[in-house]
Scaffold this active site. Structure first.
Site, PDB file in Angstrom:
ATOM      1  N   HIS A 207      55.711 -10.255  17.581  1.00 62.14           N
ATOM      2  CA  HIS A 207      56.148 -10.678  16.360  1.00 62.14           C
ATOM      3  C   HIS A 207      55.031 -11.139  15.527  1.00 62.14           C
ATOM      4  O   HIS A 207      54.749 -10.738  14.296  1.00 62.14           O
ATOM      5  CB  HIS A 207      57.294 -11.783  16.193  1.00 62.14           C
ATOM      6  CG  HIS A 207      57.490 -12.053  14.763  1.00 62.14           C
ATOM      7  ND1 HIS A 207      58.080 -11.281  13.994  1.00 62.14           N
ATOM      8  CD2 HIS A 207      57.084 -13.215  13.935  1.00 62.14           C
ATOM      9  CE1 HIS A 207      58.095 -11.818  12.677  1.00 62.14           C
ATOM     10  NE2 HIS A 207      57.436 -12.959  12.829  1.00 62.14           N
ATOM     11  N   TYR A 211      52.411 -10.366  11.162  1.00 57.07           N
ATOM     12  CA  TYR A 211      51.583 -11.197  10.412  1.00 57.07           C
ATOM     13  C   TYR A 211      50.016 -11.195  10.416  1.00 57.07           C
ATOM     14  O   TYR A 211      49.353 -11.356   9.527  1.00 57.07           O
ATOM     15  CB  TYR A 211      51.813 -12.802  10.701  1.00 57.07           C
ATOM     16  CG  TYR A 211      53.532 -12.858  10.366  1.00 57.07           C
ATOM     17  CD1 TYR A 211      53.955 -12.724   9.148  1.00 57.07           C
ATOM     18  CD2 TYR A 211      54.299 -13.579  11.014  1.00 57.07           C
ATOM     19  CE1 TYR A 211      55.365 -12.460   8.559  1.00 57.07           C
ATOM     20  CE2 TYR A 211      55.724 -13.568  10.960  1.00 57.07           C
ATOM     21  CZ  TYR A 211      56.111 -13.031   9.840  1.00 57.07           C
ATOM     22  OH  TYR A 211      57.540 -13.076   9.402  1.00 57.07           O
ATOM     23  N   HIS A 358      62.777  -0.666   7.791  1.00 57.26           N
ATOM     24  CA  HIS A 358      62.169  -2.111   7.461  1.00 57.26           C
ATOM     25  C   HIS A 358      60.696  -2.111   7.681  1.00 57.26           C
ATOM     26  O   HIS A 358      59.976  -2.386   6.780  1.00 57.26           O
ATOM     27  CB  HIS A 358      62.878  -3.058   8.479  1.00 57.26           C
ATOM     28  CG  HIS A 358      62.134  -4.334   8.607  1.00 57.26           C
ATOM     29  ND1 HIS A 358      62.080  -5.207   7.577  1.00 57.26           N
ATOM     30  CD2 HIS A 358      61.515  -4.959   9.603  1.00 57.26           C
ATOM     31  CE1 HIS A 358      61.197  -6.375   8.020  1.00 57.26           C
ATOM     32  NE2 HIS A 358      60.764  -6.107   9.216  1.00 57.26           N
ATOM     33  N   PHE A 359      60.203  -1.490   8.862  1.00 58.86           N
ATOM     34  CA  PHE A 359      58.941  -1.619   9.067  1.00 58.86           C
ATOM     35  C   PHE A 359      57.901  -0.815   8.436  1.00 58.86           C
ATOM     36  O   PHE A 359      56.764  -0.850   8.079  1.00 58.86           O
ATOM     37  CB  PHE A 359      58.678  -1.905  10.621  1.00 58.86           C
ATOM     38  CG  PHE A 359      58.468  -0.706  11.418  1.00 58.86           C
ATOM     39  CD1 PHE A 359      57.958   0.446  11.454  1.00 58.86           C
ATOM     40  CD2 PHE A 359      59.478  -0.676  12.411  1.00 58.86           C
ATOM     41  CE1 PHE A 359      57.904   1.605  12.302  1.00 58.86           C
ATOM     42  CE2 PHE A 359      59.434   0.279  13.481  1.00 58.86           C
ATOM     43  CZ  PHE A 359      58.753   1.601  13.323  1.00 58.86           C
ATOM     44  N   HIS A 360      58.573   0.220   7.756  1.00 58.56           N
ATOM     45  CA  HIS A 360      57.627   1.137   6.783  1.00 58.56           C
ATOM     46  C   HIS A 360      57.601   0.326   5.384  1.00 58.56           C
ATOM     47  O   HIS A 360      56.398   0.835   4.754  1.00 58.56           O
ATOM     48  CB  HIS A 360      58.209   2.497   6.715  1.00 58.56           C
ATOM     49  CG  HIS A 360      57.737   3.622   7.692  1.00 58.56           C
ATOM     50  ND1 HIS A 360      58.447   3.432   9.066  1.00 58.56           N
ATOM     51  CD2 HIS A 360      56.837   4.260   8.174  1.00 58.56           C
ATOM     52  CE1 HIS A 360      57.923   4.286   9.910  1.00 58.56           C
ATOM     53  NE2 HIS A 360      57.052   4.829   9.314  1.00 58.56           N
ATOM     54  N   ARG A 421      67.490   4.674  16.243  1.00 58.66           N
ATOM     55  CA  ARG A 421      66.175   4.871  16.250  1.00 58.66           C
ATOM     56  C   ARG A 421      65.300   5.458  17.453  1.00 58.66           C
ATOM     57  O   ARG A 421      66.150   5.646  18.361  1.00 58.66           O
ATOM     58  CB  ARG A 421      65.234   3.382  15.712  1.00 58.66           C
ATOM     59  CG  ARG A 421      65.168   2.811  16.958  1.00 58.66           C
ATOM     60  CD  ARG A 421      64.418   1.471  16.871  1.00 58.66           C
ATOM     61  NE  ARG A 421      63.026   1.467  16.602  1.00 58.66           N
ATOM     62  CZ  ARG A 421      62.168   0.431  16.952  1.00 58.66           C
ATOM     63  NH1 ARG A 421      62.854  -0.838  17.205  1.00 58.66           N
ATOM     64  NH2 ARG A 421      61.040   0.462  16.983  1.00 58.66           N
TER      65      ARG A 421
END
Ligand code: HAS
Ligand code: CU
Length: 539
Positions: A207, A211, A358-360, A421
């Protein structure tokens, strides 16, 4: 990134039933086995784009930011060189099994899927190399502090060094996973592995990793973009506060990736869910401060109206446009993130195509599109050559943005309809008719994104390799924004490492300690490995 991204459109087209893998089977080891080729491609895509492109760009960019912001050279340049070359060696070592189809374990490499040990050794070298580069920054900061005992650390230097500190705390998780569990198992010293404990260690790092990718983009949005847009940073203090909150809150919430893991008690998932909402807050601060800075810049340029000022931003500047579009996409990525973090909603979207949707919007938009924008001044700055085809640079971002809107919307939607996915959906016999339109949009959006991305690659390469140089005496400088409030008036606690570091460590111990003790004492090294290329247990 160029190689990693080649697989993007292959996967997207595959979802729509247009399978190019058989035509490209000369590229893959497992000729004729489309499923194996798909997973090898997906692993290369994730590892090269999400792990390699990001880490190399971030360490390089951070080096420049430290030098420029502290206005001094690195204290021990040799140290940073060692770090860099260690990362390069790590990349080459990991690439050998990746290209040989001996490490098709996807970028999260969940045991008991087992890769060739070179894959893990390569990743360890990349991470340790990035640590060493960080040590070079700390020593530089420390020397600067000795020469400037009373000055406030310049914001940009603080931002990228804080990111490195956060990264070094965060990576203790995969250090424990790879050195303590995976390597002894991959070398055959122990017969099995504990998948649950491995996942807990992995997400301890996994996670905050997001960031580590995001904060350099934030450093640019706060500390550079306002200057590029013709204005100032709205509040230096708010910018610093957001970064300290990331140091405090980035790590202790990895269970939001493990909401369905049977080995983690529900109470701990709940606590990590709440903490995840907490780490959304510094991003909301960022939304406020960066948009306020942009509004200030636009009004300086004559912008008027409640929203009309947006038009007055320098949209003709490829570097600015890329970062504005990255920010716009991130608003949607952030909303999706908060949905992910909601324990019960997560049960609907977990392991569906919603998650790559989401992560794209986050790592492939907020981060990557910002890095494209940064490159549009960075490469001219380094090479002393003008940006090649500046108008095309503006177009490249719009094309990528347009493709991303179509792609991510379709991925989110078809995910809610239940599409899994990490699945070659083009081969799946169970795809219902209602998914087809969305899967088609996945293919269209993914292909358009790739065109925008290749334009970026060509523009950067042409800029670097062209003969034309900037006219004598002209130089593209690193943009550094002044702030509207005087940084000297910022409260002292926004420039102190100790209280924030102590609080961060205490929070990690509280949020992870009891579960780590439980899982480590309950360790069960029972799972034999399996090679995803020939998935026979123990094979
Ligand atoms: Fe996430 C899964 C929750 C942010 C990346 N995330 C992932 C995965 C990746 C990833 C790679 O709680 C998949 C991992 C895997 O393979 O399994 N994520 C969140 C939350 C946030 C969040 C709450 N994610 C990110 C960022 C990433 C990233 C950033 C990469 C860089 N995510 C989750 C959860 C999962 C997850 C669960 C697990 C899902 C599952 O079930 O597997 C928050 O940090 C988001 C906060 C963001 C905001 C938006 C603020 C908006 C801003 C824009 C400013 C606008 C500008 C433009 C500058 C609140 C700052 C102005 C323009 C003008 C024209 C004026
Ligand atoms: Cu996360």
């Amino acid at each position: 990134m160029t190689i990693g991204s080649l697989f993007g459109p292959l996967q997207a087209l595959q979802h729509a039933g247009i399978d190019l893998y058989p035509k490209l089977d000369f590229l893959f080891i497992n000729m004729g086995d489309i499923q194996a080729a798909y997973y090898q491609g997906l692993t290369l895509h994730g590892v090269l784009n999400a792990l390699i492109w990001t880490t190399f760009f971030i360490t390089g960019f951070s080096t420049l930011v430290v030098i420029r912001s502290l206005k001094r050279n690195l204290a021990i340049p040799m140290l940073n060189r060692v770090g860099f070359w260690m990362m390069v060696v790590g990349l080459v070592v990991a690439a050998i099994p990746l290209l040989g189809d001996n490490a098709s374990v996807l970028y999260t490499f969940y045991p008991p899927m087992e890769a060739d040990s070179l894959f893990y050794i390569g990743l360890v070298l990349v991470v340790v190399g990035s640590w060493i580069e960080g040590w070079g920054f700390y020593i530089t900061l420390w020397r600067w502090r000795k020469d400037n005992p009373d000055a406030k650390t310049p914001f940009l230097a603080l931002a990228v060094i804080l990111n490195m500190v956060m990264w070094q705390i965060a990576t203790l998780g995969i250090a424990a996973e790879v050195l303590g569990l995976i390597l002894p198992w991959a070398f055959g010293w122990v017969g099995g592995i504990d998948p649950q404990l491995s996942r807990t260690f992995f997400w301890f790092t996994g996670h905050p990793l997001v960031y580590f990718w995001l904060l350099p983009a934030y450093a640019s949005w706060y500390g550079m973009l306002p200057k590029q847009a013709g204005g100032k940073l709205f509040s230096d203090s708010l910018a610093r506060l957001a970064f300290w909150l990331f140091l405090l809150l980035s790590v202790p919430l990895g269970f939001h990736h493990q909401f369905v893991d049977p080995g983690v008690p529900a109470g701990w998932k709940y606590i990590h869910s709440l903490l995840t909402f907490g780490v959304g807050f510094p991003s909301l601060l960022t939304l406020f401060t960066v948009v306020a800075s942009l509004e200030y810049a636009a009004r300086q340029r004559g912008g008027k109206g409640l929203f009309g000022w947006i038009r007055a931003l320098p949209w003709g500047d490829g570097s600015v446009t890329a970062q504005l579009l990255a920010g716009i996409l991130f608003i949607f990525g952030g909303i999706g993130g908060v949905a992910n973090a909601s324990y019960n909603v997560n049960l609907v979207l977990h392991n569906t195509t919603w998650v790559p949707g989401h992560f794209h919007l986050t790592v492939a938009s907020a981060v990557t599109l910002s890095f494209f924008g940064i490159s549009y001044w960075l490469v001219p700055h380094i090479t002393g050559k003008p940006l090649w085809r500046p108008k095309l640079a503006v177009w490249s971002s719009w094309i990528y943005f347009g493709g991303m809107l179509v792609f991510s919307n379709a991925m989110h939607t078809v995910g809610l309809l239940g599409a899994p996915r990490r699945t070659p959906l083009g081969l799946a016999p169970y795809v219902p008719a209602e998914w087809n339109g969305h899967l088609f949009r996945v293919a269209v959006g993914g292909t358009i994104m790739w065109i925008g991305l290749m334009l970026f690659v060509v523009i950067v390469a042409m800029t670097a390799f062209q003969r034309t140089r900037l006219p004598e005496g002209e130089h593209i400088d690193v943009p550094v924004a002044e702030s509207l409030d005087d940084p000297r008036n910022a409260p002292a606690w926004l420039d102190r490492w100790k209280p924030w570091l102590i609080a961060a460590v205490v929070l990690i111990i509280l949020a992870y300690g009891p579960q780590l003790i439980d899982q480590i004492f309950g360790i069960e090294l029972t799972s034999p490995g399996f090679d995803p290329a020939s998935p026979v247990p123990g094979g």
